[in-house]
Design a protein around this motif. Structure first.
Motif, PDB file in Angstrom:
ATOM      1  N   TYR A 268      -4.029   5.459   9.565  1.00  0.00           N
ATOM      2  CA  TYR A 268      -5.154   5.414  10.496  1.00  0.00           C
ATOM      3  C   TYR A 268      -6.470   5.700   9.778  1.00  0.00           C
ATOM      4  CZ  TYR A 268      -8.352   6.707  14.227  1.00  0.00           C
ATOM      5  OH  TYR A 268      -9.456   6.776  15.042  1.00  0.00           O
ATOM      6  N   LEU A 269      -6.487   6.756   8.957  1.00  0.00           N
ATOM      7  CA  LEU A 269      -7.719   7.127   8.253  1.00  0.00           C
ATOM      8  C   LEU A 269      -8.215   6.000   7.358  1.00  0.00           C
ATOM      9  CD1 LEU A 269      -6.822  10.786   7.157  1.00  0.00           C
ATOM     10  CD2 LEU A 269      -8.381  10.107   8.995  1.00  0.00           C
ATOM     11  N   ALA A 270      -7.273   5.311   6.705  1.00  0.00           N
ATOM     12  CA  ALA A 270      -7.635   4.233   5.780  1.00  0.00           C
ATOM     13  C   ALA A 270      -7.926   2.924   6.494  1.00  0.00           C
ATOM     14  CB  ALA A 270      -6.515   4.031   4.760  1.00  0.00           C
ATOM     15  N   GLY A 271      -7.529   2.818   7.765  1.00  0.00           N
ATOM     16  CA  GLY A 271      -7.761   1.588   8.511  1.00  0.00           C
ATOM     17  C   GLY A 271      -6.790   0.478   8.171  1.00  0.00           C
ATOM     18  N   HIS A 272      -5.658   0.823   7.563  1.00  0.00           N
ATOM     19  CA  HIS A 272      -4.677  -0.194   7.198  1.00  0.00           C
ATOM     20  C   HIS A 272      -4.017  -0.785   8.448  1.00  0.00           C
ATOM     21  CE1 HIS A 272      -4.163   1.870   3.032  1.00  0.00           C
ATOM     22  NE2 HIS A 272      -5.115   0.959   3.008  1.00  0.00           N
ATOM     23  N   LYS A 273      -3.906  -2.089   8.481  1.00  0.00           N
ATOM     24  CA  LYS A 273      -3.249  -2.747   9.606  1.00  0.00           C
ATOM     25  C   LYS A 273      -1.739  -2.526   9.586  1.00  0.00           C
ATOM     26  CE  LYS A 273      -6.622  -6.443  10.510  1.00  0.00           C
ATOM     27  NZ  LYS A 273      -6.872  -6.079  11.921  1.00  0.00           N
ATOM     28  N   HIS A 274      -1.173  -2.388   8.399  1.00  0.00           N
ATOM     29  CA  HIS A 274       0.265  -2.227   8.257  1.00  0.00           C
ATOM     30  C   HIS A 274       0.593  -1.021   7.391  1.00  0.00           C
ATOM     31  CE1 HIS A 274       0.559  -6.192  10.042  1.00  0.00           C
ATOM     32  NE2 HIS A 274      -0.215  -6.677   9.079  1.00  0.00           N
ATOM     33  N   ILE A 275       1.689  -0.352   7.704  1.00  0.00           N
ATOM     34  CA  ILE A 275       2.110   0.826   6.951  1.00  0.00           C
ATOM     35  C   ILE A 275       2.423   0.466   5.502  1.00  0.00           C
ATOM     36  CG2 ILE A 275       4.570   0.625   7.473  1.00  0.00           C
ATOM     37  CD1 ILE A 275       2.521   3.888   7.397  1.00  0.00           C
ATOM     38  N   THR A 276       2.766  -0.795   5.246  1.00  0.00           N
ATOM     39  CA  THR A 276       3.063  -1.215   3.869  1.00  0.00           C
ATOM     40  C   THR A 276       1.852  -1.024   2.965  1.00  0.00           C
ATOM     41  OG1 THR A 276       2.493  -3.478   4.505  1.00  0.00           O
ATOM     42  CG2 THR A 276       4.820  -2.901   4.515  1.00  0.00           C
ATOM     43  N   SER A 277       0.663  -1.222   3.519  1.00  0.00           N
ATOM     44  CA  SER A 277      -0.556  -1.072   2.717  1.00  0.00           C
ATOM     45  C   SER A 277      -0.771   0.385   2.329  1.00  0.00           C
ATOM     46  CB  SER A 277      -1.772  -1.581   3.505  1.00  0.00           C
ATOM     47  OG  SER A 277      -1.633  -2.955   3.798  1.00  0.00           O
ATOM     48  N   THR A 278      -0.357   1.301   3.196  1.00  0.00           N
ATOM     49  CA  THR A 278      -0.505   2.728   2.919  1.00  0.00           C
ATOM     50  C   THR A 278       0.574   3.218   1.979  1.00  0.00           C
ATOM     51  OG1 THR A 278      -1.245   2.905   5.216  1.00  0.00           O
ATOM     52  CG2 THR A 278      -0.902   4.963   4.025  1.00  0.00           C
ATOM     53  N   GLU A 279       1.786   2.725   2.164  1.00  0.00           N
ATOM     54  CA  GLU A 279       2.947   3.194   1.409  1.00  0.00           C
ATOM     55  C   GLU A 279       2.783   3.019  -0.102  1.00  0.00           C
ATOM     56  OE1 GLU A 279       5.278   0.819  -0.012  1.00  0.00           O
ATOM     57  OE2 GLU A 279       6.489   2.428  -0.844  1.00  0.00           O
ATOM     58  N   LYS A 280       2.065   1.978  -0.514  1.00  0.00           N
ATOM     59  CA  LYS A 280       1.948   1.725  -1.954  1.00  0.00           C
ATOM     60  C   LYS A 280       1.182   2.834  -2.674  1.00  0.00           C
ATOM     61  CE  LYS A 280      -2.253  -1.128  -1.778  1.00  0.00           C
ATOM     62  NZ  LYS A 280      -2.823  -2.458  -2.039  1.00  0.00           N
ATOM     63  N   TYR A 281       0.373   3.604  -1.925  1.00  0.00           N
ATOM     64  CA  TYR A 281      -0.393   4.679  -2.552  1.00  0.00           C
ATOM     65  C   TYR A 281       0.442   5.937  -2.769  1.00  0.00           C
ATOM     66  CZ  TYR A 281      -4.517   1.861  -1.590  1.00  0.00           C
ATOM     67  OH  TYR A 281      -5.433   0.852  -1.565  1.00  0.00           O
ATOM     68  N   LEU A 282       1.662   5.949  -2.267  1.00  0.00           N
ATOM     69  CA  LEU A 282       2.535   7.101  -2.463  1.00  0.00           C
ATOM     70  C   LEU A 282       2.928   7.291  -3.917  1.00  0.00           C
ATOM     71  CD1 LEU A 282       4.900   6.717   0.587  1.00  0.00           C
ATOM     72  CD2 LEU A 282       3.570   8.756   0.072  1.00  0.00           C
ATOM     73  N   GLN A 283       2.793   6.261  -4.739  1.00  0.00           N
ATOM     74  CA  GLN A 283       3.291   6.323  -6.105  1.00  0.00           C
ATOM     75  C   GLN A 283       2.640   7.419  -6.934  1.00  0.00           C
ATOM     76  OE1 GLN A 283       2.460   2.567  -7.947  1.00  0.00           O
ATOM     77  NE2 GLN A 283       0.453   2.449  -7.038  1.00  0.00           N
ATOM     78  N   ASP A 284       1.442   7.837  -6.558  1.00  0.00           N
ATOM     79  CA  ASP A 284       0.790   8.890  -7.332  1.00  0.00           C
ATOM     80  C   ASP A 284       0.915  10.254  -6.672  1.00  0.00           C
ATOM     81  OD1 ASP A 284      -0.920   6.361  -8.257  1.00  0.00           O
ATOM     82  OD2 ASP A 284      -0.976   7.931  -9.771  1.00  0.00           O
ATOM     83  N   ASP A 285       1.628  10.310  -5.529  1.00  0.00           N
ATOM     84  CA  ASP A 285       1.757  11.577  -4.830  1.00  0.00           C
ATOM     85  C   ASP A 285       3.046  12.295  -5.185  1.00  0.00           C
ATOM     86  OD1 ASP A 285       1.015  13.552  -2.882  1.00  0.00           O
ATOM     87  OD2 ASP A 285       2.583  12.719  -1.627  1.00  0.00           O
ATOM     88  N   LEU A 286       4.150  11.568  -5.342  1.00  0.00           N
ATOM     89  CA  LEU A 286       5.423  12.159  -5.701  1.00  0.00           C
ATOM     90  C   LEU A 286       5.711  11.865  -7.164  1.00  0.00           C
ATOM     91  CD1 LEU A 286       7.510  11.102  -2.593  1.00  0.00           C
ATOM     92  CD2 LEU A 286       6.457  13.311  -3.024  1.00  0.00           C
ATOM     93  N   GLU A 287       6.302  12.796  -7.830  1.00  0.00           N
ATOM     94  CA  GLU A 287       6.596  12.636  -9.247  1.00  0.00           C
ATOM     95  C   GLU A 287       7.449  11.397  -9.478  1.00  0.00           C
ATOM     96  OE1 GLU A 287       8.586  15.140 -12.937  1.00  0.00           O
ATOM     97  OE2 GLU A 287       8.658  15.923 -10.902  1.00  0.00           O
ATOM     98  N   ASN A 288       6.920  10.488 -10.322  1.00  0.00           N
ATOM     99  CA  ASN A 288       7.621   9.255 -10.691  1.00  0.00           C
ATOM    100  C   ASN A 288       7.933   8.368  -9.485  1.00  0.00           C
ATOM    101  OD1 ASN A 288       7.710  10.016 -13.417  1.00  0.00           O
ATOM    102  ND2 ASN A 288       9.578  11.195 -13.090  1.00  0.00           N
ATOM    103  N   LEU A 289       7.169   8.491  -8.412  1.00  0.00           N
ATOM    104  CA  LEU A 289       7.502   7.706  -7.222  1.00  0.00           C
ATOM    105  C   LEU A 289       7.271   6.225  -7.427  1.00  0.00           C
ATOM    106  CD1 LEU A 289       8.552   7.808  -4.395  1.00  0.00           C
ATOM    107  CD2 LEU A 289       6.235   8.127  -3.571  1.00  0.00           C
ATOM    108  N   HIS A 290       6.475   5.839  -8.449  1.00  0.00           N
ATOM    109  CA  HIS A 290       6.268   4.413  -8.675  1.00  0.00           C
ATOM    110  C   HIS A 290       7.590   3.723  -8.976  1.00  0.00           C
ATOM    111  CE1 HIS A 290       5.998   6.034 -12.810  1.00  0.00           C
ATOM    112  NE2 HIS A 290       6.578   4.906 -13.136  1.00  0.00           N
ATOM    113  N   GLU A 291       8.584   4.475  -9.423  1.00  0.00           N
ATOM    114  CA  GLU A 291       9.895   3.886  -9.663  1.00  0.00           C
ATOM    115  C   GLU A 291      10.515   3.413  -8.361  1.00  0.00           C
ATOM    116  OE1 GLU A 291      12.307   6.621 -11.762  1.00  0.00           O
ATOM    117  OE2 GLU A 291      10.945   6.811 -13.462  1.00  0.00           O
ATOM    118  N   ILE A 292      10.243   4.166  -7.279  1.00  0.00           N
ATOM    119  CA  ILE A 292      10.744   3.760  -5.963  1.00  0.00           C
ATOM    120  C   ILE A 292       9.897   2.623  -5.412  1.00  0.00           C
ATOM    121  CG2 ILE A 292      11.206   4.511  -3.604  1.00  0.00           C
ATOM    122  CD1 ILE A 292      11.276   7.356  -4.645  1.00  0.00           C
TER     123      ILE A 292
END
Length: 298
Positions: free
Chosen positions: A266-290
């Motif tokens: 909501y804060l980012a204004g993303h139409k789809h959760i997929t657009s938000t989910e990609k930013y998780l890679q820098d929040d969890l350790e090594n999450l870019h692997e997922i």
């Protein structure tokens, strides 16, 4: 009368074999949740991503992970039916083989705030000074509200609600509208801009843009202002690349602050959760692997 997960599955007319498999997989998930000092009643979407990472560490293939998610989905539906929780964090979640861009060298909240306070607003030429003051307000919207260039262009005077300490960010063809809080220091500068600075800029402007436009100018002119701001800021932080670098940093910092991906969406204004989910890679350790191997489907 409360049901067990087993009776819930029987009521849903699943076969004996499917029930046995679902019970096995749900037990595995429950055991993992307990090892994380949590329970399925409290598991968030973000925490669920960690479970997917755990399964990958155990060499589960995408098809097998999806099987686990199908069972877990039914278990969450059972919890909802028994009023143990109000949402199902597995909705739309499915492992895929799509690659995601890995973000790097993002800016912390402190680094972003340093950019804001470093921006100069004084000049001996009154019109130049007015332009710099406008630029700093525009920069504030980028740093604190994560606004895109298209949203900055579409911003109208009626979207700034100073009495409520909020602003409405208009929707675009790529983003949803939302109402966000303003920082106290933004409100003081906005008051000066609305009362005098903006009128000065309009008075000296030779264009015929909509006078309700908050940042007066055409789309190329607004983009030119952003480019100039970034160029000036690189004097204070050489790592800064562009406007997208700022926005990506803001979104990742939101993810670190909130344990609710839907709120960040909501804060980012993303139409789809997929657009938000990609930013998780820098929040969890090594999450870019997922992130390199899955995303939720809307």
């Amino acid at each position: 009368m409360k049901h067990t997960f087993t009776s819930y599955l029987y009521d849903k007319k699943y076969s004996e074999h499917t029930i046995k498999v679902y019970l096995l997989k749900s037990d595995r998930f429950i055991a993992w949740a307990r090892s994380q000092h949590s329970s399925p009643k409290k598991i968030t979407y973000k925490k669920l991503l960690q479970y997917i990472k755990y399964l990958r560490s155990k060499k589960y293939k995408p098809k097998s992970i999806n099987g686990e998610l199908n069972a877990i989905k039914q278990y969450f539906n059972y919890l909802i039916s028994e009023n143990y929780r109000g949402d199902n964090p597995t909705e739309g979640l499915r492992v895929k083989g799509e690659c995601k861009k890995v973000l790097y060298n993002l800016l912390s909240n402190d680094a972003l705030e340093d950019l804001y306070y470093s921006y100069p607003t004084r000049h001996k030429n009154r019109l130049v000074q007015a332009s710099l003051q406008r630029d700093k307000i525009l920069l504030g919207f980028m740093v604190y509200q994560g606004i895109t260039s298209q949203e900055l262009y579409r911003l109208q005077t009626e979207h700034i609600l100073l009495m409520r300490g909020k602003m409405i960010i208009p929707s675009t063809n790529k983003s949803n509208s939302r109402e966000l809080e303003l920082k106290a220091w933004q409100m003081m500068e906005l008051q000066n801009y609305i009362n005098s600075t903006r009128d000065e800029i309009i008075h000296y402007s030779r264009t015929t843009q909509d006078e309700q436009q908050f940042f007066y100018g055409s789309k190329p002119q607004i983009n030119g202002i952003i480019t100039r701001i970034i160029k000036n800021l690189k004097k204070y932080n050489a790592e800064l690349r562009n406007h997208n670098h700022i926005r990506s940093s803001v979104i990742v910092n939101w993810i670190k602050q909130y344990d609710d991906l839907r709120k960040v969406q909501y804060l980012a204004g993303h139409k789809h959760i997929t657009s938000t989910e990609k930013y998780l890679q820098d929040d969890l350790e090594n999450l870019h692997e997922i992130v390199n191997t899955f995303h939720p489907i809307n």
